[in-house]
Design an enzyme around this catalytic site. Structure first.
Site, PDB file in Angstrom:
ATOM      1  N   ASP A 186      33.525  -6.778   6.846  1.00 34.23           N
ATOM      2  CA  ASP A 186      34.164  -7.510   7.949  1.00 34.23           C
ATOM      3  C   ASP A 186      33.633  -7.047   9.305  1.00 34.23           C
ATOM      4  O   ASP A 186      33.287  -7.864  10.159  1.00 34.23           O
ATOM      5  CB  ASP A 186      35.677  -7.286   7.919  1.00 34.23           C
ATOM      6  CG  ASP A 186      36.312  -7.733   6.626  1.00 34.23           C
ATOM      7  OD1 ASP A 186      37.045  -8.722   6.649  1.00 34.23           O
ATOM      8  OD2 ASP A 186      36.078  -7.087   5.587  1.00 34.23           O
ATOM      9  N   THR A 187      33.601  -5.745   9.490  1.00 31.28           N
ATOM     10  CA  THR A 187      33.144  -5.199  10.766  1.00 31.28           C
ATOM     11  C   THR A 187      31.681  -5.520  11.018  1.00 31.28           C
ATOM     12  O   THR A 187      31.297  -5.948  12.114  1.00 31.28           O
ATOM     13  CB  THR A 187      33.366  -3.676  10.806  1.00 31.28           C
ATOM     14  OG1 THR A 187      34.765  -3.409  10.765  1.00 31.28           O
ATOM     15  CG2 THR A 187      32.772  -3.064  12.066  1.00 31.28           C
TER      16      THR A 187
END
Length: 239
Positions: A186-187
């Site tokens: 996600d990051t």
């Protein structure tokens, strides 16, 4: 063949109990957002608790449900990559199977992509967000996201909220550069998207901590290590 606009993905690993709520709730919400023009993909990642068999039964009874099973454990990032590559919709999204983020926000998530954004993401850390979680998780989350903003230059508040949507073609063009195969996916997607000029909308959500979720010391160490590895790739390897 049925036209699909929205492909929603549920990443699943031994989540049978949660699936029994998430699938019918998802179908109801998605039908209101894109009537007859969506699919619900369950990216089932080597479960051993009967999740596979349950989803297979759902799939047999409803053509809007698709099971994407893996015999081997792929990890969150690889499972999402596989699901998005096989999705039919021009808009793809995913959310956690425990429905930690209130499903009332799903229409806003999809509409943000319809409005021209490349990525939309829920945020637990905006002033208007309403969250319920333990003090330890809160401290760890805020500390982690501060590091991402400071070290990786992100302008977003919350990188790890499991509630995101993408314009599929733009996401697929970005994924070859993404190396994370589990939780850091996600990051890395959000950081690389910003560096590539993607239009991203972050909005506040109501969110509650799922049962049995804890932060261990080794998780904190791995968080910091993952941030530093990505900084190295972006600034030293120039990937």
């Amino acid at each position: 063949m049925r036209e699909v606009e929205v492909s929603a993905v549920l990443p699943v690993y031994n989540d049978l109990l949660a699936l029994k709520t998430a699938i019918p709730r998802s179908l109801e919400t998605l039908e209101a957002i894109a009537p007859g023009r969506f699919e619900l993909i369950v990216a089932e990642d080597g479960s051993t608790d009967g999740s596979t068999e349950f989803v297979r039964e759902c799939e047999a009874g409803d053509p809007r449900v698709r099971l994407l099973h893996s015999d081997e454990r792929l990890g969150r990032g690889r499972a999402l990559n596989r699901a998005f590559a096989g999705a039919s919709g021009s808009i793809v999204c995913y959310y956690d199977v425990d429905l930690a983020t209130d499903m009332q926000h799903l229409p806003e998530l999809v509409e943000a992509i319809r409005d021209g954004n490349d990525i939309a993401t829920g945020s637990r850390l905006l002033p208007e967000s309403v969250i319920v979680r333990s003090g330890g998780r809160e401290i760890a989350s805020r500390g982690y996201n501060t590091l991402v903003r400071t070290i990786l230059g992100s302008s977003l508040c919350d990188h790890q909220c499991g509630f995101k949507a993408f314009r599929r073609d733009r996401l697929l063009s970005l994924l070859p550069s993404v190396t994370a195969d589990h939780w850091f996916w996600d990051t890395e997607v959000l950081v690389r998207a910003q560096k590539n000029g993607y239009r991203i909308r972050e909005f506040p959500v109501q969110w509650r901590q799922g049962e049995g979720t804890t932060v261990r010391r080794k998780d904190v160490v791995e968080m910091g290590s993952a941030i530093l590895r990505l900084w190295w790739r972006l600034h030293v390897e120039k990937s």
